[in-house]
Design an enzyme around this catalytic site. Structure first.
Site, mmCIF file in Angstrom:
data_model
loop_
_atom_site.group_PDB
_atom_site.id
_atom_site.type_symbol
_atom_site.label_atom_id
_atom_site.label_comp_id
_atom_site.label_asym_id
_atom_site.label_seq_id
_atom_site.Cartn_x
_atom_site.Cartn_y
_atom_site.Cartn_z
ATOM 1 N N GLU A 46 0.884 -1.293 -0.052
ATOM 2 C CA GLU A 46 0.080 -0.172 -0.059
ATOM 3 C C GLU A 46 0.794 1.570 0.020
ATOM 4 O O GLU A 46 1.650 1.323 0.618
ATOM 5 C CB GLU A 46 -0.834 -0.140 1.181
ATOM 6 C CG GLU A 46 -2.390 0.339 1.033
ATOM 7 C CD GLU A 46 -3.029 -0.705 0.162
ATOM 8 O OE1 GLU A 46 -2.986 -0.515 -1.329
ATOM 9 O OE2 GLU A 46 -3.402 -1.875 0.389
ATOM 10 N N ASP A 49 3.198 2.167 -4.574
ATOM 11 C CA ASP A 49 3.206 2.287 -6.156
ATOM 12 C C ASP A 49 3.881 3.616 -6.462
ATOM 13 O O ASP A 49 4.916 3.779 -7.526
ATOM 14 C CB ASP A 49 1.957 2.088 -6.823
ATOM 15 C CG ASP A 49 1.022 3.028 -6.581
ATOM 16 O OD1 ASP A 49 0.858 3.719 -5.536
ATOM 17 O OD2 ASP A 49 -0.406 2.872 -6.862
ATOM 18 N N GLY A 145 -16.746 4.768 -3.318
ATOM 19 C CA GLY A 145 -15.858 5.050 -2.318
ATOM 20 C C GLY A 145 -15.590 4.051 -1.230
ATOM 21 O O GLY A 145 -15.315 4.311 -0.095
ATOM 22 N N GLY A 147 -13.026 2.004 -1.709
ATOM 23 C CA GLY A 147 -11.330 1.731 -1.640
ATOM 24 C C GLY A 147 -11.322 0.545 -2.690
ATOM 25 O O GLY A 147 -10.027 -0.140 -2.593
ATOM 26 N N SER A 151 -13.569 4.170 -9.448
ATOM 27 C CA SER A 151 -13.169 5.298 -10.498
ATOM 28 C C SER A 151 -12.290 4.416 -11.594
ATOM 29 O O SER A 151 -12.385 4.923 -12.871
ATOM 30 C CB SER A 151 -12.798 6.464 -9.644
ATOM 31 O OG SER A 151 -11.729 6.177 -9.090
ATOM 32 N N GLU A 183 -6.163 10.351 -14.437
ATOM 33 C CA GLU A 183 -6.459 10.572 -13.273
ATOM 34 C C GLU A 183 -5.603 11.866 -12.550
ATOM 35 O O GLU A 183 -6.292 12.610 -11.928
ATOM 36 C CB GLU A 183 -6.237 9.466 -12.468
ATOM 37 C CG GLU A 183 -6.288 9.303 -10.949
ATOM 38 C CD GLU A 183 -7.541 8.677 -10.568
ATOM 39 O OE1 GLU A 183 -8.516 8.300 -11.504
ATOM 40 O OE2 GLU A 183 -7.842 8.667 -9.333
ATOM 41 N N ASP A 195 -3.950 0.886 -9.444
ATOM 42 C CA ASP A 195 -5.344 0.069 -9.709
ATOM 43 C C ASP A 195 -5.706 0.186 -11.049
ATOM 44 O O ASP A 195 -6.485 -0.994 -11.515
ATOM 45 C CB ASP A 195 -6.171 1.216 -9.104
ATOM 46 C CG ASP A 195 -5.982 1.673 -7.579
ATOM 47 O OD1 ASP A 195 -5.323 0.671 -6.955
ATOM 48 O OD2 ASP A 195 -6.381 2.898 -7.276
ATOM 49 N N TYR A 247 -4.128 11.945 1.299
ATOM 50 C CA TYR A 247 -3.163 10.988 0.087
ATOM 51 C C TYR A 247 -2.074 11.908 -0.268
ATOM 52 O O TYR A 247 -0.793 11.109 -0.131
ATOM 53 C CB TYR A 247 -4.016 10.562 -0.831
ATOM 54 C CG TYR A 247 -3.528 9.449 -1.819
ATOM 55 C CD1 TYR A 247 -3.854 8.317 -1.507
ATOM 56 C CD2 TYR A 247 -2.730 10.071 -2.810
ATOM 57 C CE1 TYR A 247 -3.125 7.229 -2.605
ATOM 58 C CE2 TYR A 247 -2.206 9.411 -3.802
ATOM 59 C CZ TYR A 247 -2.316 7.795 -3.535
ATOM 60 O OH TYR A 247 -1.664 6.833 -4.532
#
Ligand code: GLA
Length: 401
Positions: A46, A49, A145, A147, A151, A183, A195, A247
């Site tokens: 996590e 990336d 929403g 996670g 999107s 994005e 993702d 984030y």
């Protein structure tokens, strides 16, 4: 639990048929095709990336379906883009957002339609690419929403559709990079490349190991069915967003730590001892990245050895690292993890960007009903909203539905 999920295939087929009808009702003619792009769960790795490290996600059997028809040169507005979705329900006429291809600019498409618009925008900027206007309709069963990358599923569904329809011949890596650019540059979320890659490159019953520096990847078999084990998702319903501060602040800390350590990215650091000269908060942030990269490598080894106990231990260690060092968990996610472990899960951790969203638990199939009940009880006792709890199977990456 069998990971070749026939229910998913059936429901995707039924949703596809409904989507086609909805498209005809909304736009007056049939789509040229329907494309499918899955959401994802991240098993390990996590926030690694954007530090050019390692990740180990898998695509799940929840997806966005995207139906598209190109406009032809002799239609009234050949360069008009129109976006509609079933997010608000399917009864009655679906609201359509329209914008001319040449008017697209970062920030000027509101709501969910920014995702397909962002993809059209980045493709339109590629040298030699000539898009026309098109009509698009989305239906998704990836909870928003949560996670689980709802999107990115829309972005990936859009890019695979446009890639096919306009004959762009982009490979999965190019599509991952372009959707990341969409994005970051159009939607305004400073997210990494995991993702989109998971949605594009995953294989059923496998996790996807991705080196985010080279984008080299390979699939790793998930020995879950053979051990009567499943991945349970606990969606806390605490909605998160990557456009907000948390984030971006974590990303900035990592960049600051890399500068202080004289490396291009934290990926280059493999020894925790090298972090000693950072001030305490930066040290903790960087320690999460360094140890998490190692946990991805260790998880791959454990999966290859079919050692789910070891995978469970790594999941637990990862959660502690995100809770204490990276500080991206929240009380609901901590409770989801704690209650899953108390109910006999082999391991559990929050998944995705954090600050809300979902946790995952690796758990024996036979324990799932009792565990789900006791997680719900724990949430009720704490006065939290009821979580949504479901299993996910590792699904095939995006393609024509
Ligand atoms: C979000 C981002 C990804 C990744 C994860 C955290 O899902 O979109 O790029 O950074 O958070 O691992």
């Amino acid at each position: 639990m069998n990971t070749t999920d026939t229910t998913d295939t059936t429901s995707t087929t039924a949703r596809g048929a409904a989507l086609r009808e909805g498209f005809i009702r909304t736009y007056g003619s049939a789509p040229e095709g329907i494309w499918r792009a899955p959401g994802r769960v991240n098993l390990m790795g996590e926030h690694t990336d954007y530090n050019l490290g390692f990740v180990l996600p898998f695509a799940i059997d929840k997806n966005a379906l995207v139906a598209v028809r190109r406009r032809t040169a002799n239609e009234a507005s050949p360069r008009l883009l129109e976006f509609a979705s079933t997010y608000g329900g399917t009864t009655g006429p679906l609201p359509v957002t329209g914008i001319e291809l040449d008017a697209l600019a970062p920030g000027n498409v509101p709501g969910w339609a920014a995702y397909p618009a962002a993809v059209a925008y980045v493709l339109g900027q590629l040298p030699g690419v000539q898009l026309s206007g098109f009509e698009l309709l989305v239906d998704s069963d990836v909870p928003v929403g949560s996670g689980l990358s709802s999107s990115h599923a829309i972005e990936v569904g859009t890019i695979v559709a446009l890639n096919d329809l306009f004959g762009l011949e982009l490979d999965a890596t190019a599509m991952a990079r372009l959707t990341q650019r969409a994005e970051n540059g159009f939607v305004g979320a400073p997210t990494g490349i995991m993702d989109q890659s998971a949605s594009l490159m995953s294989r059923a019953e496998h996790a996807l190991f991705l080196d985010c520096r080279s984008l080299a990847s390979h699939t790793v078999p998930l020995p879950l069915a053979a051990q009567d084990t499943a991945v349970l998702v606990i969606d806390t319903r605490v909605e998160h967003s990557h456009v907000d501060g948390g984030y971006a602040a974590r990303r900035a800390s990592c960049e600051q730590a890399a500068v202080a350590l004289g490396v291009e990215s934290l990926r280059e650091i493999t020894e925790v001892a090298l972090l000693d000269r950072l001030e305490p908060e930066l040290r903790r942030r960087a320690r999460h990245i360094v140890t998490e990269n190692q946990r991805v490598l260790d998880t791959v080894k454990a999966l290859e050895a079919s050692d789910l106990r070891e995978v469970g231990r790594l999941l637990r260690a990862s959660h502690v690292s995100m809770r204490d060092d990276y500080e991206i968990s929240c009380p609901e996610l901590d409770l989801a993890v704690q209650a899953s472990l108390a109910a006999g899960a082999i391991g559990a951790r929050m998944t995705g960007g954090g600050f809300g969203g979902s946790a995952i638990a690796l758990i024996a199939v036979e324990r799932i009903p009792a565990a789900s009940a006791s997680i719900r009880r724990a949430f009720a006792q704490a006065g939290y909203a009821e979580p949504s709890i479901f299993t996910v199977n590792a699904a095939e990456g995006a393609g024509r539905a």
